[in-house]
Design a protein around this motif. Structure first.
Motif, short mmCIF file in Angstrom:
data_model
loop_
_atom_site.label_atom_id
_atom_site.label_comp_id
_atom_site.label_asym_id
_atom_site.label_seq_id
_atom_site.Cartn_x
_atom_site.Cartn_y
_atom_site.Cartn_z
N TYR A 52 44.08 48.31 35.04
CA TYR A 52 45.29 49.08 34.66
C TYR A 52 46.28 49.52 34.15
CZ TYR A 52 48.26 52.57 36.97
OH TYR A 52 49.28 53.05 37.69
N ARG A 53 47.01 48.44 35.46
CA ARG A 53 48.29 47.96 34.48
C ARG A 53 48.64 46.72 34.65
NH1 ARG A 53 51.30 47.96 40.96
NH2 ARG A 53 51.07 50.41 41.10
N HIS A 54 47.83 45.85 33.90
CA HIS A 54 47.60 44.66 32.96
C HIS A 54 47.38 44.78 31.65
CE1 HIS A 54 48.02 40.51 31.90
NE2 HIS A 54 46.38 41.31 31.56
N ALA A 55 46.57 46.20 31.71
CA ALA A 55 45.69 46.56 30.51
C ALA A 55 47.02 47.82 29.92
CB ALA A 55 45.16 46.92 30.48
N SER A 56 47.88 48.16 30.62
CA SER A 56 48.83 49.07 29.68
C SER A 56 48.57 50.37 29.44
CB SER A 56 49.81 47.94 28.35
OG SER A 56 50.24 47.00 29.24
N ALA A 57 47.37 50.22 30.24
CA ALA A 57 46.81 51.73 30.66
C ALA A 57 47.80 52.70 30.08
CB ALA A 57 45.43 51.74 30.82
N THR A 58 47.64 53.91 30.43
CA THR A 58 48.71 55.41 31.16
C THR A 58 47.92 55.00 32.77
OG1 THR A 58 46.18 56.63 30.80
CG2 THR A 58 48.03 56.53 29.16
N PRO A 59 49.02 55.43 33.32
CA PRO A 59 48.78 55.38 35.14
C PRO A 59 47.10 56.53 35.12
CG PRO A 59 50.88 55.86 34.58
CD PRO A 59 50.12 56.28 33.43
N LEU A 60 46.30 55.88 36.16
CA LEU A 60 45.76 55.38 36.63
C LEU A 60 45.79 57.39 37.78
CD1 LEU A 60 42.45 55.07 36.77
CD2 LEU A 60 42.23 53.99 38.29
N VAL B 243 33.25 45.72 43.36
CA VAL B 243 34.14 45.58 41.98
C VAL B 243 34.11 43.89 41.40
CG1 VAL B 243 34.85 47.90 41.30
CG2 VAL B 243 36.44 45.73 42.05
N SER B 244 34.15 43.68 40.13
CA SER B 244 34.40 42.50 40.36
C SER B 244 35.81 41.85 40.05
CB SER B 244 33.23 41.22 38.90
OG SER B 244 34.08 39.57 38.61
N VAL B 245 36.07 41.12 41.56
CA VAL B 245 37.75 41.22 41.84
C VAL B 245 37.93 39.68 40.48
CG1 VAL B 245 39.49 40.51 43.23
CG2 VAL B 245 37.94 42.36 44.30
N GLU B 246 37.31 38.87 40.67
CA GLU B 246 36.91 37.44 40.16
C GLU B 246 37.39 37.89 38.01
OE1 GLU B 246 34.23 37.82 41.73
OE2 GLU B 246 35.35 36.80 43.62
N ASN B 247 36.76 39.60 37.64
CA ASN B 247 36.84 39.05 36.86
C ASN B 247 38.38 39.94 36.24
OD1 ASN B 247 34.11 38.24 35.71
ND2 ASN B 247 33.36 40.12 35.57
N ALA B 248 39.13 40.53 37.65
CA ALA B 248 39.74 41.20 37.07
C ALA B 248 41.47 39.92 37.13
CB ALA B 248 40.20 42.92 37.94
N GLY B 249 40.74 39.02 37.86
CA GLY B 249 42.12 38.20 38.07
C GLY B 249 41.24 37.32 36.72
N LEU B 250 40.47 36.98 35.66
CA LEU B 250 40.09 36.69 34.88
C LEU B 250 41.29 37.19 34.02
CD1 LEU B 250 36.87 34.68 34.96
CD2 LEU B 250 38.89 33.57 34.93
N LEU B 251 41.22 38.46 33.65
CA LEU B 251 41.87 39.16 33.30
C LEU B 251 43.99 38.56 32.72
CD1 LEU B 251 41.85 41.48 30.68
CD2 LEU B 251 41.52 43.30 32.82
N ILE B 252 43.73 38.69 34.72
CA ILE B 252 45.24 38.74 34.28
C ILE B 252 45.39 37.26 34.23
CG2 ILE B 252 47.01 38.40 36.23
CD1 ILE B 252 45.62 41.09 37.42
#
Length: 94
Positions: free
Chosen positions: A44-52, A82-91
């Motif tokens: 959510y931080r990387h996606a610049s979304a509203t705070p969770l 969750v797939s932390v690898e996919n979160a890492g790819l997003l970042i």
């Protein structure tokens, strides 16, 4: 011939209890929950979304706990995370 088998709870017999193994599985589940929380916050931080909101985060962690419980009932080996690898790819695609 292809056979499709539907899993059902306790298909390998009644569960047995060993305190050491139970403690190890609780620690593994705790690690998965902490890892998932970190991945939720990073995405959510990387996606610049509203705070969770904490209520949404706790709901996600609660449903993951239900998934871990069901994984244990059906005798899966991998559990739920969750797939932390996919979160890492997003970042890393920044």
């Amino acid at each position: 011939m292809l056979a499709i088998r539907v899993p059902y709870p306790f298909q390998w017999g009644a569960p047995t209890f060993d305190a050491g193994e139970a403690f190890a599985m609780m620690m593994a589940s705790f690690v998965a929950l902490v890892e998932s929380t970190g991945a939720f916050i990073a995405v959510y931080r990387h996606a610049s979304a509203t705070p969770l909101p904490p209520s949404i985060l706790s709901r996600g962690i609660g449903w993951q706990g239900v998934g871990i419980l069901l994984s244990g009932l059906f005798g899966t080996i991998t559990g739920s995370s969750v797939s932390v690898e996919n979160a890492g790819l997003l970042i890393s695609n920044d």
